[in-house]
Design a protein around this motif. Structure first.
Motif, PDB file in Angstrom:
ATOM      1  N   ALA A 104     -28.963  40.320 -37.818  1.00  0.00           N
ATOM      2  CA  ALA A 104     -28.664  41.529 -38.575  1.00  0.00           C
ATOM      3  C   ALA A 104     -27.180  41.614 -38.904  1.00  0.00           C
ATOM      4  CB  ALA A 104     -29.094  42.759 -37.780  1.00  0.00           C
ATOM      5  N   PHE A 105     -26.318  41.249 -37.958  1.00  0.00           N
ATOM      6  CA  PHE A 105     -24.877  41.265 -38.190  1.00  0.00           C
ATOM      7  C   PHE A 105     -24.509  40.267 -39.287  1.00  0.00           C
ATOM      8  CE2 PHE A 105     -20.729  41.924 -35.607  1.00  0.00           C
ATOM      9  CZ  PHE A 105     -20.077  42.273 -36.771  1.00  0.00           C
ATOM     10  N   VAL A 106     -25.054  39.059 -39.201  1.00  0.00           N
ATOM     11  CA  VAL A 106     -24.763  38.039 -40.214  1.00  0.00           C
ATOM     12  C   VAL A 106     -25.260  38.486 -41.576  1.00  0.00           C
ATOM     13  CG1 VAL A 106     -25.248  35.679 -40.938  1.00  0.00           C
ATOM     14  CG2 VAL A 106     -24.753  36.157 -38.537  1.00  0.00           C
ATOM     15  N   CYS A 107     -26.510  38.944 -41.640  1.00  0.00           N
ATOM     16  CA  CYS A 107     -27.103  39.359 -42.910  1.00  0.00           C
ATOM     17  C   CYS A 107     -26.345  40.543 -43.502  1.00  0.00           C
ATOM     18  CB  CYS A 107     -28.576  39.702 -42.686  1.00  0.00           C
ATOM     19  SG  CYS A 107     -29.446  40.272 -44.157  1.00  0.00           S
ATOM     20  N   GLY A 108     -26.102  41.575 -42.693  1.00  0.00           N
ATOM     21  CA  GLY A 108     -25.392  42.747 -43.190  1.00  0.00           C
ATOM     22  C   GLY A 108     -23.988  42.426 -43.658  1.00  0.00           C
TER      23      GLY A 108
END
Length: 849
Positions: A28-32
């Protein structure tokens, strides 16, 4: 084997849930991160691509002095082919509301901008009302208007050249463009260009923007302008200017993106530890099961493929969940990004979700899971069929412990050497980027060494901490410590995630605390003046009554008058155009040591002082004699460099003695006063004396050193909050790692706990044992992380000193808070596993799978 892997995931879903959650958060951190930054990049490029046919050319000054003479605008307008030419015109100006108070925060001054008649070159965009046209009309930025309850028709006041104020009616509300957005929430007012030039008493403007006549190409216009203006000015086409602005903006955005990516990778790394711990313990728990598979014909390769397939399934499911969470985080983050976008309006902008981002996020989660599970999978593949007859598997091989010891020694020695070299060259004043690279690489290697050496130092540390646990809980505390000490490798991997997270969090706290302390020390040494008084409005002077009132005040210990430079005072040194300011020789007695090298004790006629970074770039040092020529008049003189100044120095970046400055710019008045209080005078009394002197002169702004340092420290606190927020997810994942490992470890030792219950241990004693074990583990991770973060923070603070007065500071409250948090997290992580084990029937616990 794939069906077997799927069955293992389904059956053991509760044991894999925490690992999947860690992977999902990292994805989620990478995608966001990439969705937000792609959206910002798209909006930035779109914003910069709105005027390729509008701006034909731009004229700017070359060298350290950036502004150009105002009369140059008329010369540009006279060049054949020029339709419109306007210079950037804006300057600091106190803006007073209807109640007579400043519209900006304490110490901040507003900005007055000249609005050209041709709206294509306007630095603002009208959003309500109409443009200012009458002499007593202005436009105001909508953020300030909203914050102070002002509307169209309200009245604001600006200082006039005589020292009073003039009222102005707000005719419209505007949104600042990219040129003015850098001033953030500062009050911005605009008025017609010529009127602004009078109010600002402007003799210079910034870059001159030019629109060509129909039929004249930008290239033709640039050629004509260069021929008319000569080599002293840079002339670029509109497309070149836009490309330059885009590169500058995108480079700043790229730095922001790189920072986010680094924090995302940290989260991925810590999530990898969660997965590694999970599969390492599962391999142990399924030791006999794996051996039985080998007995019935499963090959090593099949066992390995099954374990990797199991981790791949976990990675895929977690990555899918992480994508959904990441899109939600990106949507929620856009409101924050709007405030950071440097003049780019992102309100209502659709998220730029690219297929490559989704693929990258999934591959990150899947790849991280496979890599983290690879070593446990290889161990599972090496299980022999005869091991099915054993009750437990063998202890870790001594060869692995030796390899870890070798890695710890090599990484530790190399890390200390690199970090020591970085700190050493930092003390010499060399390139800070080189210092930072060496010190950062050394700190990373030291962290690797600490993690690799975990099985060596954690058992004795656990024993030391356990003494307190034994006193508090008795036998349960002793059993908890022995459980940690008998499997040091598992204890080391369990605490690794906590060590990484707490090291980074502590490092950020130490860096920001050190930055704040360095700024305060820098102000104390390099700006040893209690107040700085500035006359607003271009070349407006400090009213003589203000200066005489301060000189006669017993609360004032001394004044240093300064004449600020301008285009008519620019000097040429070594072929580069510099903008000096004239400093009264009194600085020699009031602040002789406010330098990074040399001294101001002998500052006077024939002397010059330069900012250290400027001097290093021009290869100038203390003692050099410079040939100086006034650009406007051609007056030549020789000046000796007596000192190098810090970036916080109020007399920099180029300081000439007032008599020499007056020779080249006799019309420049005293527009700044540096003031020191008399010995023994308290701050309130000095403040009262300053307020009394400037009363009735709103054009004079008095900024205290305390307020200036506070503004810097507010920026540091904002940076600290941002970095800790980005690291917060990593710390959360690290805490999940502890909880997950404790749960799996308890499940692995179910039979052991059943035997203890059968021998007479009560449920309460078992709960206390497992809780104590969790608390000790968390204290180990938090303690080692805090100590390592302080050490690495000290080294990096020396290399990353933003001022010459580097200071090291640690927030004791911060350290105490995280130590307490570690204990609380340890208790929380052990509550559920302890409850399950204590409530399980003894017979069920003794049953073998």
């Amino acid at each position: 084997m794939l069906r077997l892997a799927w069955a293992n995931v389904v059956v053991r879903r509760s044991r894999l849930a925490m690992s999947a959650l860690g992977v999902a958060l990292a994805v989620a951190f990478v995608c966001g991160t990439f969705i937000v930054t792609d959206t910002m990049r798209t909006a930035l490029i779109d914003s910069l691509s709105q005027s390729p046919s509008q701006l034909s050319a731009a004229v700017m000054r070359l060298g350290q002095a950036r502004t150009v003479p105002r009369e140059l605008v008329d010369r540009v307008r006279a060049v054949p082919g020029v339709a419109v030419a306007e210079g950037d015109l804006y300057g600091a100006m106190t803006v007073l509301g209807p109640d007579g108070r400043r519209l900006s925060a304490e110490g901040d001054r507003g900005v007055l901008a000249g609005i050209p008649a041709d709206e294509r070159l306007s630095p603002v965009r009208l959003v309500a009302g109409r443009a200012a046209s009458a002499r007593n009309e202005v436009v105001l930025d909508q953020i300030t208007a909203r914050a102070h309850g002002l509307a169209i028709g309200s009245t604001v006041s600006l200082p006039d050249p005589a020292g009073g104020t003039d009222p102005y009616v707000i005719s419209g509300l505007v949104q600042p463009g990219p040129k003015l957005a850098k001033y953030g929430t500062t009050a911005i007012v605009g008025m017609p260009y010529e009127r602004a030039a009078v109010v600002l008493n402007a003799v210079a403007v910034g870059r001159i923007d030019v629109l060509a006549q129909p039929g004249v190409t930008p290239e033709e216009l640039v050629t004509r302008l260069r021929a008319a203006l000569g080599s002293g000015y840079g002339v670029l086409t509109g497309e070149e200017v836009r490309r330059m602005e885009a590169n500058e903006a995108l480079s700043a955005l790229d730095a922001f993106i790189s920072s986010l990516v680094i924090f995302a990778l940290i989260s991925v790394l810590i999530s990898g530890f969660v997965v590694y711990n999970t599969f390492s313990i599962l391999v142990v728990q399924r030791f006999r099961e794996t051996a039985l598979l080998r007995c019935v014909g499963a090959t090593r390769r099949q066992v390995l493929r099954t374990a990797l397939a199991e981790s791949a399934l976990v990675g895929l499911f977690a990555s899918a969940a992480g994508l959904a969470i990441g899109v939600g985080l990106a949507h929620a983050a856009m409101g924050t990004v709007i405030d950071m976008a440097d003049g780019i309006d992102l309100a209502g902008t659709a998220l730029d979700i690219r297929p490559g981002t989704l693929v990258l996020a999934v591959l990150t989660g899947l790849g991280m899971t496979l890599v983290a599970a690879a070593i446990p999978a290889l161990r599972a593949g090496r299980v022999l069929p005869v091991a099915a007859l054993r009750e437990a598997h063998a202890a870790p091989a001594s060869g692995r412990r030796r390899r870890s010891a070798v890695l710890a020694v090599v990484a530790g020695v190399a890390g200390l050497a690199l970090a020591g070299y970085g700190v050493a060259i930092a003390d010499t004043g060399d390139d800070s980027q080189t210092e930072l690279v060496f010190t950062g690489a050394g700190a990373a290697l030291v962290l690797v060494a600490v993690l690799a050496a975990g099985p060596r130092y954690l058992p004795p540390l656990a024993g030391a901490i356990g003494r307190g646990a034994r006193r508090l809980t008795g036998t349960p505390g002793r059993l908890a410590v022995e459980n940690i000490r008998r499997n040091p490798s598992r204890s080391a991997t369990t605490t690794a995630a906590l060590i990484i997270g707490l090291t980074l969090v502590t490092l950020v706290s130490v860096l920001t605390s050190s930055m704040a302390a360095s700024i305060e020390a820098g102000y104390a040494k390099h700006s040893p003046f209690d107040y700085t008084l500035v006359a607003e409005g271009g070349n407006a002077p400090i009213p003589p009554k203000v200066q005489s009132a301060l000189e006669s005040s017993p609360q004032v210990g001394g004044l240093v008058p300064i004449r600020q430079g301008g285009v008519r005072a620019d000097i040429v040194v070594k072929g580069e155009l510099l903008r000096p300011q004239g400093v009264h020789p009194k600085v020699a007695e009031l602040a002789p040591g406010a330098v990074t090298r040399g001294t101001l004790a002998g500052f006077g006629p024939g002397s010059i002082a330069l900012e250290r970074k400027l001097a290093e770039r021009m290869r100038i040092d203390v003692g050099d004699v410079l040939d100086v020529r006034a650009d406007a008049t051609g007056i030549a003189m020789e000046l000796r460099v007596v000192a190098l100044l810090d970036g916080l120095s109020p007399i920099g970046p180029v300081a000439m003695a007032e008599p020499d400055f007056v020779r080249i710019a006799p019309d420049k008045p005293v527009s700044v006063l540096l003031l020191r209080g008399a010995n023994g005078v308290a701050e309130p009394r000095l403040r009262a004396a300053v307020d009394a002197a400037v009363a009735g002169y709103p054009s004079v702004a008095a900024l205290s050193r305390v307020v200036a340092a506070r503004q810097w420290n507010t920026s540091v606190e904002t940076l600290r909050t941002l970095l800790l927020a980005l690291l917060g997810l990593s710390v959360v994942i690290a805490f999940f790692s502890l909880a997950n490992t404790m749960s799996l470890s308890v499940a692995e030792r179910r039979g052991e706990f059943g035997l203890l219950r059968a021998l007479g241990m009560t449920r309460d004693q078992l709960r206390r044992t497992l809780t104590a074990e969790s608390v000790v583990m968390s204290m180990l991770g938090v303690g080692v992380g805090i100590v390592l973060g302080i050490v690495c923070g000290w080294a990096l603070s020396r290399s990353l000193a933003i001022v010459s007065e580097a200071r090291f500071a640690v927030s004791g409250a911060f350290v105490a808070a995280f130590a307490a948090l570690g204990v609380l997290v340890g208790m929380a992580a052990g509550v559920l596993p302890a409850r399950r084990s204590a409530t399980a029937p003894i017979v069920e616990s003794l049953r073998k799978e």
